[in-house]
Design a protein around this motif. Structure first.
Motif, PDB file in Angstrom:
ATOM      1  N   GLU A  17       6.787  -4.747 -11.937  1.00  0.00           N
ATOM      2  CA  GLU A  17       6.079  -4.402 -10.691  1.00  0.00           C
ATOM      3  C   GLU A  17       6.899  -4.722  -9.440  1.00  0.00           C
ATOM      4  O   GLU A  17       6.794  -4.036  -8.427  1.00  0.00           O
ATOM      5  N   GLU A  18       7.724  -5.770  -9.502  1.00  0.00           N
ATOM      6  CA  GLU A  18       8.459  -6.230  -8.321  1.00  0.00           C
ATOM      7  C   GLU A  18       9.859  -5.601  -8.277  1.00  0.00           C
ATOM      8  O   GLU A  18      10.867  -6.226  -8.594  1.00  0.00           O
ATOM      9  N   HIS A  19       9.924  -4.361  -7.854  1.00  0.00           N
ATOM     10  CA  HIS A  19      11.209  -3.661  -7.809  1.00  0.00           C
ATOM     11  C   HIS A  19      11.158  -2.605  -6.708  1.00  0.00           C
ATOM     12  O   HIS A  19      10.129  -1.956  -6.513  1.00  0.00           O
ATOM     13  N   PRO A  20      12.295  -2.415  -5.969  1.00  0.00           N
ATOM     14  CA  PRO A  20      12.310  -1.411  -4.888  1.00  0.00           C
ATOM     15  C   PRO A  20      11.946  -0.007  -5.352  1.00  0.00           C
ATOM     16  O   PRO A  20      11.321   0.762  -4.599  1.00  0.00           O
ATOM     17  N   ASN A  21      12.284   0.357  -6.592  1.00  0.00           N
ATOM     18  CA  ASN A  21      11.963   1.698  -7.068  1.00  0.00           C
ATOM     19  C   ASN A  21      10.472   1.881  -7.316  1.00  0.00           C
ATOM     20  O   ASN A  21       9.957   2.999  -7.226  1.00  0.00           O
ATOM     21  N   VAL A  22       9.790   0.793  -7.623  1.00  0.00           N
ATOM     22  CA  VAL A  22       8.327   0.855  -7.726  1.00  0.00           C
ATOM     23  C   VAL A  22       7.744   1.113  -6.339  1.00  0.00           C
ATOM     24  O   VAL A  22       6.827   1.931  -6.174  1.00  0.00           O
ATOM     25  N   ALA A  23       8.290   0.442  -5.334  1.00  0.00           N
ATOM     26  CA  ALA A  23       7.844   0.672  -3.951  1.00  0.00           C
ATOM     27  C   ALA A  23       8.060   2.119  -3.538  1.00  0.00           C
ATOM     28  O   ALA A  23       7.206   2.741  -2.893  1.00  0.00           O
ATOM     29  N   THR A  24       9.219   2.669  -3.897  1.00  0.00           N
ATOM     30  CA  THR A  24       9.515   4.061  -3.567  1.00  0.00           C
ATOM     31  C   THR A  24       8.526   5.009  -4.243  1.00  0.00           C
ATOM     32  O   THR A  24       8.033   5.962  -3.625  1.00  0.00           O
ATOM     33  N   SER A  25       8.211   4.748  -5.513  1.00  0.00           N
ATOM     34  CA  SER A  25       7.255   5.593  -6.233  1.00  0.00           C
ATOM     35  C   SER A  25       5.862   5.501  -5.626  1.00  0.00           C
ATOM     36  O   SER A  25       5.147   6.508  -5.524  1.00  0.00           O
ATOM     37  N   LEU A  26       5.461   4.299  -5.232  1.00  0.00           N
ATOM     38  CA  LEU A  26       4.175   4.133  -4.541  1.00  0.00           C
ATOM     39  C   LEU A  26       4.140   4.946  -3.258  1.00  0.00           C
ATOM     40  O   LEU A  26       3.159   5.637  -2.956  1.00  0.00           O
ATOM     41  N   ASN A  27       5.223   4.861  -2.509  1.00  0.00           N
ATOM     42  CA  ASN A  27       5.327   5.574  -1.239  1.00  0.00           C
ATOM     43  C   ASN A  27       5.274   7.087  -1.461  1.00  0.00           C
ATOM     44  O   ASN A  27       4.610   7.819  -0.720  1.00  0.00           O
ATOM     45  N   ASN A  28       5.989   7.552  -2.488  1.00  0.00           N
ATOM     46  CA  ASN A  28       6.010   8.989  -2.780  1.00  0.00           C
ATOM     47  C   ASN A  28       4.623   9.529  -3.127  1.00  0.00           C
ATOM     48  O   ASN A  28       4.211  10.586  -2.631  1.00  0.00           O
ATOM     49  N   LEU A  29       3.938   8.813  -3.998  1.00  0.00           N
ATOM     50  CA  LEU A  29       2.601   9.255  -4.408  1.00  0.00           C
ATOM     51  C   LEU A  29       1.627   9.202  -3.233  1.00  0.00           C
ATOM     52  O   LEU A  29       0.809  10.118  -3.040  1.00  0.00           O
ATOM     53  N   ALA A  30       1.754   8.163  -2.413  1.00  0.00           N
ATOM     54  CA  ALA A  30       0.895   8.042  -1.235  1.00  0.00           C
ATOM     55  C   ALA A  30       1.140   9.182  -0.254  1.00  0.00           C
ATOM     56  O   ALA A  30       0.189   9.730   0.333  1.00  0.00           O
ATOM     57  N   ALA A  31       2.392   9.558  -0.066  1.00  0.00           N
ATOM     58  CA  ALA A  31       2.714  10.661   0.840  1.00  0.00           C
ATOM     59  C   ALA A  31       2.064  11.960   0.366  1.00  0.00           C
ATOM     60  O   ALA A  31       1.557  12.754   1.173  1.00  0.00           O
ATOM     61  N   LEU A  32       2.092  12.172  -0.940  1.00  0.00           N
ATOM     62  CA  LEU A  32       1.438  13.367  -1.488  1.00  0.00           C
ATOM     63  C   LEU A  32      -0.065  13.339  -1.221  1.00  0.00           C
ATOM     64  O   LEU A  32      -0.661  14.356  -0.842  1.00  0.00           O
ATOM     65  N   TYR A  33      -0.682  12.174  -1.392  1.00  0.00           N
ATOM     66  CA  TYR A  33      -2.120  12.054  -1.108  1.00  0.00           C
ATOM     67  C   TYR A  33      -2.404  12.356   0.369  1.00  0.00           C
ATOM     68  O   TYR A  33      -3.431  12.954   0.708  1.00  0.00           O
ATOM     69  N   CYS A  34      -1.474  11.938   1.239  1.00  0.00           N
ATOM     70  CA  CYS A  34      -1.659  12.240   2.668  1.00  0.00           C
ATOM     71  C   CYS A  34      -1.609  13.742   2.919  1.00  0.00           C
ATOM     72  O   CYS A  34      -2.405  14.287   3.697  1.00  0.00           O
ATOM     73  N   TYR A  35      -0.651  14.406   2.283  1.00  0.00           N
ATOM     74  CA  TYR A  35      -0.526  15.864   2.454  1.00  0.00           C
ATOM     75  C   TYR A  35      -1.800  16.574   2.003  1.00  0.00           C
ATOM     76  O   TYR A  35      -2.166  17.615   2.557  1.00  0.00           O
ATOM     77  N   THR A  36      -2.464  16.012   1.006  1.00  0.00           N
ATOM     78  CA  THR A  36      -3.689  16.646   0.481  1.00  0.00           C
ATOM     79  C   THR A  36      -4.954  15.988   1.043  1.00  0.00           C
ATOM     80  O   THR A  36      -6.047  16.143   0.482  1.00  0.00           O
ATOM     81  N   ARG A  37      -4.774  15.218   2.133  1.00  0.00           N
ATOM     82  CA  ARG A  37      -5.881  14.609   2.886  1.00  0.00           C
ATOM     83  C   ARG A  37      -6.702  13.609   2.059  1.00  0.00           C
ATOM     84  O   ARG A  37      -7.884  13.389   2.329  1.00  0.00           O
ATOM     85  N   ARG A  38      -6.072  12.980   1.121  1.00  0.00           N
ATOM     86  CA  ARG A  38      -6.747  11.957   0.304  1.00  0.00           C
ATOM     87  C   ARG A  38      -6.341  10.585   0.854  1.00  0.00           C
ATOM     88  O   ARG A  38      -5.702   9.767   0.200  1.00  0.00           O
ATOM     89  N   TYR A  39      -6.759  10.346   2.116  1.00  0.00           N
ATOM     90  CA  TYR A  39      -6.268   9.177   2.856  1.00  0.00           C
ATOM     91  C   TYR A  39      -6.739   7.855   2.275  1.00  0.00           C
ATOM     92  O   TYR A  39      -6.003   6.859   2.305  1.00  0.00           O
ATOM     93  N   SER A  40      -7.950   7.821   1.768  1.00  0.00           N
ATOM     94  CA  SER A  40      -8.449   6.556   1.215  1.00  0.00           C
ATOM     95  C   SER A  40      -7.665   6.133  -0.023  1.00  0.00           C
ATOM     96  O   SER A  40      -7.569   4.941  -0.324  1.00  0.00           O
TER      97      SER A  40
END
Length: 588
Positions: free
Chosen positions: A441-464
């Motif tokens: 869990e504690e790795h920069p690539n995990v952070a990047t993957s979290l960020n990527n998935l979150a960005a996609l949710y933002c694009y599809t208006r799934r802000y919560s």
């Protein structure tokens, strides 16, 4: 040297193909400088599009060897190359009048020595073709041997010409080089073996300034040997010092040193050593070099490029991809995408030819080229390369591999960028779970993957769903990478965009400001990521009715995008659309 011969030498030195050489020689031929491209293309019996393509490729090849050419807009490239070639031509070959040649020789040799044998001095000047370089070499040689008569010197020069003539003919050297060649031969004999080897090693450098710092050598004995070699070469005018730690080889001297190297039994060893040295320098290039990195690395780039272009066969298979990728990073970080693309394309071709199609490094080279295409909006070119790389990695490395996880994220990004969100989401989720299984869990690539998935949710208006992922990614990046890291800036921008999208403007503004200042500190003021931060902050000011603050930020963002990405890049068009919409809103 005739201008046509000079152009032929430059074409060979810079590795131009037959087609590129033909276009280059035709374009820059003296009598053709006033002709338009259509006329020149017809003379070569090709269409104008092919001619322009060749000329563009010619400029790119010169820019790889001479970084000062890389920073140029498309409208003045060829004028800049013409000026560069003219200056180089004039610096290489300044044939003097006989009296001027004698005057130069008098500044190099004790006057009394010349006055006693003035007739021999005039014959020596003539023999040397009145070339300043040859005269300088002879002057240093005479200074080294104070008791040598001019008559004996002339005989030695004549003997060297007889010895050298077969070599000259075999290497197609042109006549003006004769005087330099014989003078070089005499000075070569004055060098010890260490200085000779050092000169040959330097000849493998590109035709550019050579940074040399013997103080950084830890081995005291080696440091002293290198210092003595440099001093000996300087003393005989076989090397010139431009400034502290910066040296240069005259192109003709470089060529003659290279001939000596190729005739020796040490050629392969020296080329392998030089390639390894440049590889170590290339390894210092980070993926996102900051302005200080670029400043420090720029003097080394032509020599790294020289290895990539002419000496890649002396790199081990395991290091082949590194040199080209690092060169691409250097240019890509400055928005010089065309130069970066050239190196990445060469990397794909070379790895395929040398390693075979079924090799993990081939997948990496395909992926690197695809990412460049993605960053410049060429999604249709990026997608098949990433799909090919993913299949290759799964086949060679298995499903549970970090390279597979990375490739999944890259391909998801392409789908996301082209609006195919339902195809992107499962790939992002697969990548996230795979990273967690492989590195914890504690790795920069995990952070990047979290960020990527979150960005996609933002694009599809799934802000919560996006917000907790973005906060988790930002916290993880700060903890693992530190506050001064470009990925922290990305997380700040993404979280700010979410706040803005949900109407929380007072929370968004400080994050946008932090992201902008961070990107400026790390990347400099003229980078596309800085433009994106400027655009984001300007858009926030616009929505809050703070037009006076928004306008200069939009203008800066658009200027940076047009300069670094080009006028038709998707990011440039987005920023331009935002600015145009802003102007209509304010002034209508």
């Amino acid at each position: 040297m005739q201008w046509a011969n000079f152009l032929a030498k430059e074409a060979a030195t810079n590795g131009l193909s037959l087609e590129q050489t033909a276009a280059f020689a035709r374009y820059f031929k003296t009598e053709n400088l006033g002709k338009n491209e259509a006329k020149l293309a017809s003379e070569l019996k090709v269409d104008i599009a092919a001619f322009r393509k060749w000329i563009g490729e010619v400029y790119d090849k010169f820019a790889q060897n001479y970084p000062e050419l890389a920073i140029s807009n498309s409208r003045n490239k060829l004028q800049k190359l013409q000026a560069f070639l003219s200056a180089k031509y004039n610096s290489e070959l300044d044939i003097l009048k006989p009296l001027a040649a004698m005057k130069l020789l008098k500044t190099l040799v004790v006057r009394e020595r010349l006055q006693q044998k003035a007739w021999f001095a005039r014959r020596i000047c003539k023999f040397l073709g009145y070339l300043p370089l040859a005269l300088e070499l002879v002057g240093r040689y005479l200074d080294k041997i104070p008791d040598l008569s001019l008559e004996t010197l002339l005989k030695r020069l004549e003997k060297k010409r007889v010895e050298h003539e077969p070599v000259v003919n075999a290497n197609s050297l042109i006549s003006y080089e004769y005087g330099v060649a014989e003078a070089f031969e005499l000075n070569w004999e004055q060098l010890d073996e260490n200085a000779q080897s050092f000169g040959c090693l330097l000849s493998l450098c590109a035709l550019a300034d050579i940074p040399l710092s013997v103080e950084t050598i830890e081995d005291d004995q080696k440091q002293q040997l290198n210092k003595k070699a440099i001093d000996d070469l300087l003393e005989l005018h076989l090397l010139q010092q431009k400034s502290k730690g910066i040296y240069r080889l005259n192109p003709l001297i470089r060529q003659l040193f290279q001939m000596k190297l190729d005739q020796s039994s040490e050629a392969d060893e020296a080329k392998t050593k030089f390639a390894a040295m440049m590889l170590e320098v290339a390894k210092l290039i980070p993926q996102q070099p900051n302005p200080e990195d670029i400043l420090n690395l720029t003097p080394h780039i032509p020599h790294i490029a020289e290895v990539a272009t002419n000496l890649s066969q002396y790199l081990g298979d395991e290091n082949l991809i590194t040199l080209f990728t690092k060169l691409a990073w250097f240019y890509q970080s400055q928005g010089l995408y065309q130069q970066a693309e050239t190196w990445l394309q060469q990397c794909v071709e070379l790895t395929q030819n040398r390693l075979g199609l079924e090799h993990a490094d081939v997948a990496t080279s395909l992926s690197n080229l695809a990412l460049l295409y993605e960053s410049t909006g060429r999604y249709s070119e990026a997608e098949p390369l990433l799909e090919q790389a993913l299949e290759l990695r799964k086949r060679l490395l298995g499903e549970e591999n970090t390279d597979v996880a990375t490739n999944l994220s890259y391909l998801a990004l392409i789908y996301e960028s082209t609006g195919r969100y339902s195809e992107a989401e499962p790939l992002y989720q697969q990548a996230l779970e795979l990273w967690k299984r492989l590195v914890g869990e504690e790795h920069p690539n995990v952070a990047t993957s979290l960020n990527n998935l979150a960005a996609l949710y933002c694009y599809t208006r799934r802000y919560s769903e996006a917000e907790p992922l973005l906060k988790q990614a930002l916290k993880l990046r700060k903890r693992l990478l530190g506050e001064e890291h470009i990925d922290v800036g990305t997380s700040l921008n993404n979280l700010a965009q979410l706040y803005e999208s949900t109407g929380r403007y007072s929370e968004a503004e400080p994050l946008y400001q932090q992201a902008l200042e961070l990107s400026k500190r790390l990347l400099g003021n003229n980078h596309p990521d800085v433009a994106i931060s400027l655009n984001n902050l300007a858009a926030l000011y616009r929505y809050r009715g703070r037009y006076r603050k928004a306008k200069p930020l939009f203008e800066q963002a658009l200027k940076i995008c047009e300069r670094t990405l080009g006028i038709s890049h998707p990011t440039t068009m987005t920023v331009r659309t935002n600015y145009t919409s802003f102007l209509r809103e304010v002034y209508n």
